[in-house]
Design a protein around this motif. Structure first.
Motif, short mmCIF file in Angstrom:
data_model
loop_
_atom_site.label_atom_id
_atom_site.label_comp_id
_atom_site.label_asym_id
_atom_site.label_seq_id
_atom_site.Cartn_x
_atom_site.Cartn_y
_atom_site.Cartn_z
N ARG A 109 1.54 67.65 27.10
CA ARG A 109 0.12 67.82 27.41
C ARG A 109 -0.24 67.05 28.67
NH1 ARG A 109 -3.91 65.85 22.90
NH2 ARG A 109 -3.21 63.81 23.71
N GLN A 154 8.29 61.34 29.66
CA GLN A 154 9.06 60.96 28.48
C GLN A 154 9.89 59.73 28.77
OE1 GLN A 154 8.90 62.29 25.29
NE2 GLN A 154 10.07 60.39 24.92
N ASP A 186 2.99 57.28 21.25
CA ASP A 186 2.44 58.53 20.73
C ASP A 186 1.93 59.46 21.83
OD1 ASP A 186 0.28 57.04 21.52
OD2 ASP A 186 -0.90 57.36 19.70
N THR A 187 2.27 59.19 23.08
CA THR A 187 1.83 60.03 24.18
C THR A 187 2.42 61.43 24.07
OG1 THR A 187 1.63 58.15 25.70
CG2 THR A 187 1.83 60.34 26.69
N ASN A 188 1.57 62.43 24.20
CA ASN A 188 2.03 63.82 24.23
C ASN A 188 2.41 64.13 25.68
OD1 ASN A 188 2.16 66.68 24.42
ND2 ASN A 188 0.90 66.88 22.58
N GLU A 245 7.11 66.30 32.86
CA GLU A 245 7.20 65.99 31.43
C GLU A 245 8.40 65.08 31.15
OE1 GLU A 245 7.62 68.27 27.10
OE2 GLU A 245 7.05 69.41 28.90
#
Length: 202
Positions: free
Chosen positions: A163, A147, A158-160, A143
């Motif tokens: 998830r 990021q 807007d990438t999660n 993650e």
């Protein structure tokens, strides 16, 4: 019998601790924490229970040391994947590494981090908790890397990332379970390739 001969008999037999730990890793990898008895472990390690306790501590401590060895060895592809230049390359290296590591002909099929905690009872709770932490750390590192990719413009703003990391981890552990079930490396590579075709997942 002379005093010298008695001393030799009573002296603990020397052994290669690193080699013994590698053998213990193989037992845990194949049988899981609960399934690996002390007799299985000491038999594979070629040492007595007394020597095992003296060198590695109890079964839980031995397992934690084996998990560290696994992380630095067969599962080192995870950390290496994080060094790839793009997020897609990271995910590709991570899943490809999973396929390779879980289907090594000289090692048990599957992943120690997955089957090591299967069917673990109350006595194995510390080992199960250690594996949960191990898996969560891997997900968090992914993650963080995703990021970084967002910050660098490599992934859409807007990438999660949480998830996306869970998606890659879920596919990875699914591959490991399938490998333990006897699915071939070629078939598992197709799974990894399919999972990456729609990068990043919607």
């Amino acid at each position: 019998m002379t005093g010298h001969e008695k001393a030799l008999i009573g002296r603990p037999r020397g052994f290669d601790a690193e080699q013994a730990l590698r053998r213990a890793l193989m037992v845990f990898w194949e049988k899981g924490y609960d399934g690996a008895s002390l007799a299985d472990l000491t038999g594979a390690m070629g040492i007595t229970k007394t020597s095992m306790y003296a060198a590695f501590g109890n079964k839980e401590q031995l397992f934690r040391k084996a998990l560290e060895l696994y992380t630095e060895g067969p599962a080192s592809y995870g950390m290496q994947a994080l060094q790839e230049p793009t997020a897609q390359a990271v995910a590709t290296a991570f899943l490809n590494g999973t396929v390779q590591a879980t289907t090594r002909p000289e090692c048990p099929a599957g992943c120690l981090g997955v089957q090591g905690s299967l069917a673990t009872g109350d006595l194995g709770r510390p080992a199960r908790d250690a594996l949960i932490e191990w898996r969560n750390n891997a997900r968090l590192r992914l993650e963080e890397r995703f990021q970084q990719a967002v910050d660098e413009g490599d992934l859409p703003r807007d990438t999660n990332t949480g998830r996306l990391a869970r998606y890659i981890m879920t596919v990875s552990f699914g591959i490991a379970v399938q490998a333990a079930s006897g699915i071939t490396r070629g078939d598992l590579q197709e799974v990894a390739d399919t999972a990456l075709r729609s990068w990043p997942p919607a």
